[in-house]
Design a protein around this motif. Structure first.
Motif, PDB file in Angstrom:
ATOM      1  N   GLU A   1     -47.760  80.709  59.234  1.00  0.00           N
ATOM      2  CA  GLU A   1     -48.014  80.334  60.611  1.00  0.00           C
ATOM      3  C   GLU A   1     -46.755  79.644  61.146  1.00  0.00           C
ATOM      4  OE1 GLU A   1     -50.909  77.286  63.105  1.00  0.00           O
ATOM      5  OE2 GLU A   1     -51.235  77.590  60.953  1.00  0.00           O
ATOM      6  N   VAL A   2     -46.151  80.218  62.155  1.00  0.00           N
ATOM      7  CA  VAL A   2     -44.945  79.621  62.706  1.00  0.00           C
ATOM      8  C   VAL A   2     -45.363  78.564  63.724  1.00  0.00           C
ATOM      9  CG1 VAL A   2     -42.774  80.019  63.924  1.00  0.00           C
ATOM     10  CG2 VAL A   2     -43.672  81.751  62.375  1.00  0.00           C
ATOM     11  N   VAL A   3     -44.943  77.317  63.487  1.00  0.00           N
ATOM     12  CA  VAL A   3     -45.409  76.236  64.360  1.00  0.00           C
ATOM     13  C   VAL A   3     -44.301  75.661  65.247  1.00  0.00           C
ATOM     14  CG1 VAL A   3     -47.302  75.589  62.833  1.00  0.00           C
ATOM     15  CG2 VAL A   3     -45.060  74.520  62.537  1.00  0.00           C
ATOM     16  N   ASN A   4     -43.059  76.032  64.978  1.00  0.00           N
ATOM     17  CA  ASN A   4     -41.971  75.430  65.732  1.00  0.00           C
ATOM     18  C   ASN A   4     -40.738  76.322  65.616  1.00  0.00           C
ATOM     19  OD1 ASN A   4     -40.159  73.608  66.963  1.00  0.00           O
ATOM     20  ND2 ASN A   4     -41.311  71.868  66.136  1.00  0.00           N
ATOM     21  N   PHE A   5     -40.369  76.966  66.742  1.00  0.00           N
ATOM     22  CA  PHE A   5     -39.251  77.898  66.686  1.00  0.00           C
ATOM     23  C   PHE A   5     -38.724  78.101  68.100  1.00  0.00           C
ATOM     24  CE2 PHE A   5     -37.946  82.531  65.414  1.00  0.00           C
ATOM     25  CZ  PHE A   5     -36.626  82.160  65.468  1.00  0.00           C
ATOM     26  N   ARG A   6     -37.611  77.470  68.411  1.00  0.00           N
ATOM     27  CA  ARG A   6     -37.111  77.518  69.779  1.00  0.00           C
ATOM     28  C   ARG A   6     -36.749  78.931  70.229  1.00  0.00           C
ATOM     29  NH1 ARG A   6     -32.019  74.126  70.737  1.00  0.00           N
ATOM     30  NH2 ARG A   6     -30.958  76.099  70.496  1.00  0.00           N
ATOM     31  N   GLU A   7     -36.198  79.712  69.308  1.00  0.00           N
ATOM     32  CA  GLU A   7     -35.777  81.063  69.669  1.00  0.00           C
ATOM     33  C   GLU A   7     -36.963  81.964  69.993  1.00  0.00           C
ATOM     34  OE1 GLU A   7     -32.769  82.518  69.766  1.00  0.00           O
ATOM     35  OE2 GLU A   7     -31.530  80.870  69.038  1.00  0.00           O
ATOM     36  N   GLY A   8     -38.128  81.636  69.460  1.00  0.00           N
ATOM     37  CA  GLY A   8     -39.198  82.614  69.553  1.00  0.00           C
ATOM     38  C   GLY A   8     -40.500  82.109  70.142  1.00  0.00           C
ATOM     39  N   MET A   9     -40.617  80.823  70.511  1.00  0.00           N
ATOM     40  CA  MET A   9     -41.910  80.337  71.013  1.00  0.00           C
ATOM     41  C   MET A   9     -41.741  79.050  71.825  1.00  0.00           C
ATOM     42  SD  MET A   9     -43.354  78.942  67.380  1.00  0.00           S
ATOM     43  CE  MET A   9     -44.939  78.475  68.027  1.00  0.00           C
ATOM     44  N   THR A  10     -42.775  78.697  72.577  1.00  0.00           N
ATOM     45  CA  THR A  10     -42.712  77.476  73.374  1.00  0.00           C
ATOM     46  C   THR A  10     -43.616  76.372  72.800  1.00  0.00           C
ATOM     47  OG1 THR A  10     -44.232  78.610  74.840  1.00  0.00           O
ATOM     48  CG2 THR A  10     -41.963  78.404  75.576  1.00  0.00           C
ATOM     49  N   GLU A  11     -44.776  76.750  72.228  1.00  0.00           N
ATOM     50  CA  GLU A  11     -45.690  75.778  71.605  1.00  0.00           C
ATOM     51  C   GLU A  11     -45.019  75.138  70.386  1.00  0.00           C
ATOM     52  OE1 GLU A  11     -49.277  75.249  72.272  1.00  0.00           O
ATOM     53  OE2 GLU A  11     -48.373  75.918  74.170  1.00  0.00           O
ATOM     54  N   ARG A  12     -45.184  73.843  70.171  1.00  0.00           N
ATOM     55  CA  ARG A  12     -44.590  73.238  68.975  1.00  0.00           C
ATOM     56  C   ARG A  12     -45.493  72.176  68.364  1.00  0.00           C
ATOM     57  NH1 ARG A  12     -38.389  72.527  70.951  1.00  0.00           N
ATOM     58  NH2 ARG A  12     -38.350  74.538  71.967  1.00  0.00           N
ATOM     59  N   THR A  13     -45.524  72.127  67.023  1.00  0.00           N
ATOM     60  CA  THR A  13     -46.140  70.980  66.365  1.00  0.00           C
ATOM     61  C   THR A  13     -45.189  70.494  65.273  1.00  0.00           C
ATOM     62  OG1 THR A  13     -47.257  72.361  64.748  1.00  0.00           O
ATOM     63  CG2 THR A  13     -48.513  71.748  66.725  1.00  0.00           C
ATOM     64  N   TRP A  14     -45.480  69.326  64.704  1.00  0.00           N
ATOM     65  CA  TRP A  14     -44.577  68.717  63.729  1.00  0.00           C
ATOM     66  C   TRP A  14     -45.209  68.510  62.360  1.00  0.00           C
ATOM     67  CZ3 TRP A  14     -39.500  68.342  63.972  1.00  0.00           C
ATOM     68  CH2 TRP A  14     -38.890  68.521  65.232  1.00  0.00           C
ATOM     69  N   ASP A  15     -46.204  69.353  62.060  1.00  0.00           N
ATOM     70  CA  ASP A  15     -46.833  69.299  60.740  1.00  0.00           C
ATOM     71  C   ASP A  15     -46.361  70.543  59.990  1.00  0.00           C
ATOM     72  OD1 ASP A  15     -48.463  69.105  58.569  1.00  0.00           O
ATOM     73  OD2 ASP A  15     -50.308  69.636  59.643  1.00  0.00           O
ATOM     74  N   ILE A  16     -45.308  70.370  59.196  1.00  0.00           N
ATOM     75  CA  ILE A  16     -44.554  71.541  58.727  1.00  0.00           C
ATOM     76  C   ILE A  16     -44.497  71.592  57.196  1.00  0.00           C
ATOM     77  CG2 ILE A  16     -42.274  72.641  58.753  1.00  0.00           C
ATOM     78  CD1 ILE A  16     -41.893  71.020  61.468  1.00  0.00           C
ATOM     79  N   ASP A  17     -44.844  72.775  56.624  1.00  0.00           N
ATOM     80  CA  ASP A  17     -44.699  72.957  55.181  1.00  0.00           C
ATOM     81  C   ASP A  17     -43.270  73.356  54.820  1.00  0.00           C
ATOM     82  OD1 ASP A  17     -47.406  72.420  54.464  1.00  0.00           O
ATOM     83  OD2 ASP A  17     -47.947  74.347  55.362  1.00  0.00           O
ATOM     84  N   ILE A  18     -42.764  74.396  55.481  1.00  0.00           N
ATOM     85  CA  ILE A  18     -41.394  74.839  55.183  1.00  0.00           C
ATOM     86  C   ILE A  18     -40.577  74.850  56.465  1.00  0.00           C
ATOM     87  CG2 ILE A  18     -39.937  76.629  54.151  1.00  0.00           C
ATOM     88  CD1 ILE A  18     -42.413  77.807  52.847  1.00  0.00           C
ATOM     89  N   GLY A  19     -39.504  74.092  56.481  1.00  0.00           N
ATOM     90  CA  GLY A  19     -38.604  74.079  57.632  1.00  0.00           C
ATOM     91  C   GLY A  19     -37.296  74.753  57.283  1.00  0.00           C
ATOM     92  N   PHE A  20     -36.902  75.711  58.116  1.00  0.00           N
ATOM     93  CA  PHE A  20     -35.599  76.368  57.943  1.00  0.00           C
ATOM     94  C   PHE A  20     -34.647  75.801  58.992  1.00  0.00           C
ATOM     95  CE2 PHE A  20     -38.702  79.479  56.416  1.00  0.00           C
ATOM     96  CZ  PHE A  20     -38.154  79.846  55.203  1.00  0.00           C
ATOM     97  N   VAL A  21     -33.440  75.455  58.567  1.00  0.00           N
ATOM     98  CA  VAL A  21     -32.477  74.897  59.509  1.00  0.00           C
ATOM     99  C   VAL A  21     -31.178  75.690  59.446  1.00  0.00           C
ATOM    100  CG1 VAL A  21     -31.206  72.842  60.221  1.00  0.00           C
ATOM    101  CG2 VAL A  21     -33.436  72.603  59.124  1.00  0.00           C
ATOM    102  N   ASP A  22     -30.723  76.174  60.593  1.00  0.00           N
ATOM    103  CA  ASP A  22     -29.366  76.726  60.620  1.00  0.00           C
ATOM    104  C   ASP A  22     -28.471  75.805  61.428  1.00  0.00           C
ATOM    105  OD1 ASP A  22     -29.558  77.360  63.345  1.00  0.00           O
ATOM    106  OD2 ASP A  22     -29.540  79.524  63.065  1.00  0.00           O
ATOM    107  N   GLY A  23     -27.170  75.996  61.308  1.00  0.00           N
ATOM    108  CA  GLY A  23     -26.211  75.154  62.014  1.00  0.00           C
ATOM    109  C   GLY A  23     -25.784  73.970  61.157  1.00  0.00           C
ATOM    110  N   ALA A  24     -24.592  73.461  61.482  1.00  0.00           N
ATOM    111  CA  ALA A  24     -24.024  72.342  60.730  1.00  0.00           C
ATOM    112  C   ALA A  24     -24.354  71.030  61.422  1.00  0.00           C
ATOM    113  CB  ALA A  24     -22.513  72.508  60.638  1.00  0.00           C
ATOM    114  N   VAL A  25     -24.159  69.948  60.693  1.00  0.00           N
ATOM    115  CA  VAL A  25     -24.194  68.624  61.311  1.00  0.00           C
ATOM    116  C   VAL A  25     -22.790  68.364  61.844  1.00  0.00           C
ATOM    117  CG1 VAL A  25     -24.494  66.171  60.909  1.00  0.00           C
ATOM    118  CG2 VAL A  25     -26.009  67.824  59.783  1.00  0.00           C
ATOM    119  N   SER A  26     -22.674  68.359  63.175  1.00  0.00           N
ATOM    120  CA  SER A  26     -21.340  68.282  63.777  1.00  0.00           C
ATOM    121  C   SER A  26     -21.281  67.295  64.937  1.00  0.00           C
ATOM    122  CB  SER A  26     -20.946  69.694  64.244  1.00  0.00           C
ATOM    123  OG  SER A  26     -19.631  69.754  64.691  1.00  0.00           O
ATOM    124  N   THR A  27     -22.461  66.748  65.329  1.00  0.00           N
ATOM    125  CA  THR A  27     -22.523  65.747  66.406  1.00  0.00           C
ATOM    126  C   THR A  27     -23.476  64.639  65.956  1.00  0.00           C
ATOM    127  OG1 THR A  27     -24.461  66.727  67.458  1.00  0.00           O
ATOM    128  CG2 THR A  27     -22.325  67.591  68.143  1.00  0.00           C
TER     129      THR A  27
END
Ligand code: SF4
Ligand code: SF4
Ligand code: SF4
Ligand code: SF4
Lengths: 360, 247
Positions: free
Chosen positions: B35-61
């Motif tokens: 169940e995708v609960v948080n994905f800016r590229e693909g949805m508008t609804e969001r929740t913060w109860d997450i089993d697996i989080g995928f992160v792309d991008g570097a820490v740069s700011t």
């Protein structure tokens, strides 16, 4: 003793006949942009004899991938009411490997031995039983650095259906296309291919003399590179287990496994399952493995029997020149030097043997 | 219960999270299983109860840093995807230039508005459970990870060099053309795509271990007549190696 002599045109006609029934694979030259001079040869599928270059120097890879592919599916499985079913996948497409040099024929004999010993490997056997092999002899070393003559694997000792000897190619000048080949049958199928094809002639006394001369010339054309005779290499290695050479050389080794993966006699593999997303089916796949790779001797629980690059380098050399020979009586190394050419750290097996010889 | 999955982007091109959308036919199977609960590229609804989080991008700011800490707090399993998240990626090129220069170059006369820090992999800020490196991330590897996660099997990256895949594909080695390919030092898994198409490997999947770097240092100094700085530049391109010299 020759069984036949055949002209180049007749040979091509026979090979074209073969291509009607089988997938035809042989040496093909590749030029720019992939290769820079000298051009390189690769075994690859073709439609006609004309596309092959039977006076090729060496092929970058041996024909091994056509008998023992880099990866293959052994069987497919599926969950069915509490149990599961499995369907083996056997590759039995008729194939002809045309233009195999003696080193690679010797290597195929080892693969045949290993994969045929009980319990035979059905996947290898299915491919092998459907493969017709035409060898072609080397009148001179294919390139610098080979040491096949040291191992007597510059001569074919079997592993072919038909062997070709380039009779009027000039042994001195590379790249000339012979107009006539001496033919030796290695199997019944090989003999039938030539005889039923109604090509080639029964050799005359003059042909046999030409063949004798060819073999005499060949003996002088191959220099020896090893300072220890091949059949004494097992004893040399026996004495060299604790040599400092292993660490000194392996400090350069990337453990990249290239030497294993290009070697025509390396036959190790790993098996992994690939399951579907839902986990109700999948495939059991095998892929090439290699003793120089770090994970090769790692077992469940994480222990690694050869965690140091030096231990892995020594292991490979022992396999090639000692253990396989002792165990099978066959050559574990055929001296093709593909490992040496593939090594980006420029680790050289001949140098290893010769340095060990100097040490003891 | 389907695992709840989220996808986040820090500094980068977001190509890796887009790669997930590019799984096309396989995407439906995945959406069936999670169940995708948080994905800016693909949805508008969001929740913060997450089993697996995928992160792309570097820490740069500084915002990246705050954001990745926040993400970590809300994900049971955190997975870094792509060269930027795993190594710092192309963003790390700025680490080798004076800050004044790259700020002017990137932001022009609005340079002061955008705070920036040394680019780094997310593992240097928070604990990362798995990494799926590559530029972009390898889709098949992502699928393999999801398959393993769903089955509760341990996922591991290949522990061998790109050369293994290159040799299996039957390529002519680029060293035979006189090029210094980083394949022998780089973690496999990309199916040697760059050498297969004639370009040397630039280690976008990261360096295998310390040993291969030591071997590279010795080989390139003793066996090859090359400019070490050129090799170092290739090693730095995706952030695989940041030091000023080979060991
Ligand atoms: S090819 Fe050379 S560097 Fe790679 S594992 Fe073999 S010996 Fe080591
Ligand atoms: S060990 Fe090297 S020389 Fe011997 S058969 Fe293998 S690739 Fe050829
Ligand atoms: S081209 Fe690069 S990856 Fe391929 S075998 Fe050569 S060094 Fe390894
Ligand atoms: S070959 Fe190297 S640079 Fe290219 S995708 Fe693979 S790891 Fe990245």
């Amino acid at each position: 003793m020759l069984d036949r002599v055949i002209s180049r045109d007749d040979l091509h006609a026979l090979i074209d006949g073969l291509a009607l029934q089988r997938r035809l694979i042989g040496p093909v030259v590749r030029k720019a942009p992939e290769c820079r001079p000298p051009w390189r040869y690769f075994y690859q599928p073709v439609d006609r004899a004309e596309q092959l270059d039977l006076s090729f120097s060496y092929c970058v890879y041996s024909p091994k991938p056509f008998l023992f592919p880099p990866q293959e599916t052994l069987f497919q499985f599926e969950r069915v009411d509490g149990g599961f079913t499995a369907r083996p996948q056997l590759a039995d497409r008729p194939t002809a490997l045309v233009g195999v040099h003696p080193c690679d024929l010797n290597a195929i004999q080892l693969l045949d031995h290993v994969f045929s010993a009980a319990p035979a490997d059905r996947h290898y056997r299915a491919r092998r039983d459907n493969t017709f092999i035409v060898g072609v002899d080397c009148a001179r070393p294919c390139t610098d650095g080979v040491f096949c003559a040291d191992l007597d694997s510059h001569e074919a000792h079997g592993g072919f259906d038909v062997m070709l000897y380039p009779l009027d190619g000039d042994a001195e000048s590379a790249g000339t296309t012979p107009g006539r080949y001496g033919v030796v049958f290695g199997s019944r199928a090989g003999g039938e291919w030539v005889r039923y094809g109604r090509r080639g002639e029964v050799p005359t006394a003059a042909d046999e003399r030409t063949f004798d001369r060819y073999q005499r010339q060949k003996r002088t054309a191959f220099p020896h590179a090893l300072k220890t005779p091949a059949d004494e290499l097992p004893q040399l290695l026996e004495r060299s287990y604790d040599s400092l050479l292993w660490e000194a050389t392996a400090r350069r080794c990337y453990s990249c496994g290239s030497c294993n993966l290009v070697c025509p006699t390396c036959y190790c593999f790993d098996i992994k399952d690939q399951t579907t997303l839902g986990g109700d089916g999948g495939q059991r796949r095998r892929q090439w493995d290699g003793c120089q790779l770090r994970g090769f001797a790692q077992v469940a629980g994480g222990h690694n029997f050869r965690s140091r690059p030096a231990a892995r380098l020594r292991h490979r050399i022992y396999r090639k020149a000692k253990w396989i020979r002792e165990r099978t009586g066959l050559r574990g190394c055929v001296g093709c030097a593909r490992c040496d050419r593939a090594c980006t750290a420029r680790i050289n097996t001949v140098e290893i043997y010769n340095q060990l010889t100097e040490e003891v | 219960m389907k695992p709840k999955v989220a996808i986040f982007s820090l500094t980068g091109c977001e190509g890796c999270s887009l790669a997930i959308l590019e799984l096309e036919d396989r995407l439906l199977d995945i959406l069936d299983a999670v169940e995708v609960v948080n994905f800016r590229e693909g949805m508008t609804e969001r929740t913060w109860d997450i089993d697996i989080g995928f992160v792309d991008g570097a820490v740069s700011t500084p915002q990246d840093e705050t954001e990745v800490r926040h993400i970590r707090e809300h994900c049971t399993t955190l997975v870094a995807i792509g060269a930027c998240a795993c190594l710092g990626g192309l963003n790390t090129l700025k680490n080798h230039q004076p800050e004044e220069d790259y700020r002017r170059y990137v932001y022009g006369d609005r340079a002061e508005w955008f705070p920036t820090i040394t680019a780094r992999p997310i593992s240097s800020v928070v604990k990362v459970d798995y990494e799926l490196p590559g530029c972009p991330m390898i889709k098949e590897e992502f699928l393999r990870f999801v398959t393993h996660a769903l089955a509760g099997r341990t996922f591991t990256l290949p522990d061998h060099a790109v050369c293994v895949e290159c040799k299996k594909r039957g390529n002519l080695c680029l060293y035979e053309k006189g090029e210094i390919c980083l394949g022998p030092m780089t973690r496999a898994g990309c199916d040697a795509i760059c050498p297969t198409y004639g370009s040397k490997c630039e280690a976008c999947r990261g360096i295998l271990n310390e040993d291969v770097l030591k071997a590279a240092g010795i080989n390139l100094r003793e066996q090859y007549n090359v400019e070490l700085d050129d090799v170092l530049a290739d090693l730095q391109l995706f952030g695989a190696y940041q030091a000023k010299a080979l060991p």
